[in-house]
Design a protein around this motif. Structure first.
Motif, short mmCIF file in Angstrom:
data_model
loop_
_atom_site.label_atom_id
_atom_site.label_comp_id
_atom_site.label_asym_id
_atom_site.label_seq_id
_atom_site.Cartn_x
_atom_site.Cartn_y
_atom_site.Cartn_z
N ASN A 41 46.67 33.52 27.32
CA ASN A 41 46.98 34.50 26.27
C ASN A 41 48.40 34.34 25.75
O ASN A 41 48.66 34.58 24.56
CB ASN A 41 46.81 35.92 26.82
CG ASN A 41 45.38 36.21 27.21
OD1 ASN A 41 44.45 35.73 26.55
ND2 ASN A 41 45.18 36.95 28.28
N THR A 42 49.30 33.96 26.62
CA THR A 42 50.71 33.82 26.25
C THR A 42 50.89 32.90 25.05
O THR A 42 51.76 33.12 24.21
CB THR A 42 51.49 33.24 27.46
OG1 THR A 42 51.26 34.09 28.58
CG2 THR A 42 52.98 33.12 27.18
N ASP A 70 45.11 21.58 31.86
CA ASP A 70 43.95 21.83 32.71
C ASP A 70 42.69 22.12 31.91
O ASP A 70 42.75 22.33 30.70
CB ASP A 70 44.25 22.99 33.69
CG ASP A 70 44.94 24.19 33.03
OD1 ASP A 70 44.92 24.27 31.79
OD2 ASP A 70 45.49 25.02 33.76
N LYS A 204 54.40 39.62 34.83
CA LYS A 204 54.93 38.29 35.21
C LYS A 204 56.31 38.38 35.89
O LYS A 204 56.88 37.37 36.28
CB LYS A 204 55.02 37.39 33.97
CG LYS A 204 53.70 37.16 33.25
CD LYS A 204 52.72 36.38 34.11
CE LYS A 204 51.34 36.27 33.49
NZ LYS A 204 51.24 35.38 32.36
#
Ligand code: GLP
Length: 246
Positions: A41-42, A70, A204
């Motif tokens: 999402n970042t 990934d 975070k």
């Protein structure tokens, strides 16, 4: 420069705009840049802002190439929650990156061989100039979960239940998050010449503190970045709160 070089912004959008501006400047300075790209999402607003830079003119991906961190194993090709679909819809479909220049780990057939080939492709391209990274709440980078060796390479990994839970929202209702993925290793990531880690929001904060203010330990994969010479951390005030309190 100090390691890491913290760049703290008053809001999430100011942070992601700054990341996009940094990427645009790096691409303008080095048109054949080899980018390491991340999902999550970042990066949705980061790529949106980067596409805006592209549309404003003067920026081209025609000579660039990219390698994503990934990809899930076991999703049908084109699945909406695959990282390939994410990259297409948020970036690749909107810029002039030539077809075949946007690489993601292969997740079909002989996966061990595909992982070795991915490493070889990165090396053949000359290595990664700038690697984008998010950070998981448990300190993971890419899909290198806690316990991953600092010298690990591209490989198939198991996802922790917490990571599967965190990513559930990306999947259509009723579908489960695959239990495994292919990720670049921590050793692979550390070979990038520059690392840009982006962290947004209070969820975070603890991961950032453990990664950069705690001791280096495989229990926090992102703490491996302490040994890299050029790490820029772009974050908002909320994510930086515990780092600042030190
Ligand atoms: C995912 C990705 C990571 C990403 C992290 C955080 O599982 N594999 O590369 O950095 O989780 O994602 P988000 O930005 O959605 O918080």
């Amino acid at each position: 420069m100090t390691n890491p070089d913290f760049r703290i912004f008053p809001s999430a959008s100011a942070t992601t705009d700054a990341v996009a501006a940094h990427l645009a400047a790096r691409l303008a300075a080095q048109p054949a840049i080899r980018l390491g790209l991340a999902t999550g999402n970042t990066f949705v607003p980061v790529y949106a802002a980067l596409v805006e830079h592209y549309r404003a003119g003067g920026l081209s991906f025609a000579q660039a190439c990219s390698f994503n961190l990934d990809e899930y194993v076991g999703l049908p090709p084109g699945h909406v929650a695959s990282f390939r679909a994410y990259m297409q819809s948020h970036l690749f479909d909107h810029v002039d990156l030539p077809e075949g220049h946007g690489h993601l780990p292969a997740v079909e057939g002989d996966i061990e061989l595909a992982c070795r080939n991915y490493e070889a492709a990165i090396a053949a391209a000359g290595g990664i100039d700038l690697q984008l990274l998010g950070i998981g709440r448990n300190g993971h980078i890419g899909f290198n979960e806690p316990g991953s060796a600092f010298d690990s390479r591209t490989r198939q990994v198991d996802l922790t239940p917490s990571t599967q839970e965190a990513n559930k929202a990306d999947f259509p209702a009723g579908e489960t998050v695959p239990p495994t993925a292919v990720t670049m290793g921590i050793g692979t990531i550390l070979e990038a010449r520059e690392i840009v880690l982006v962290a947004i929001g209070a969820t975070k904060a603890e991961a950032l503190q453990t990664a950069f203010r705690g001791k280096q330990t495989p229990a926090c994969p992102a703490s491996a970045l302490q040994m890299h010479a050029k790490v820029l951390v772009f974050c908002d005030e909320a994510a930086a709160s515990l780092v600042r309190a030190d």
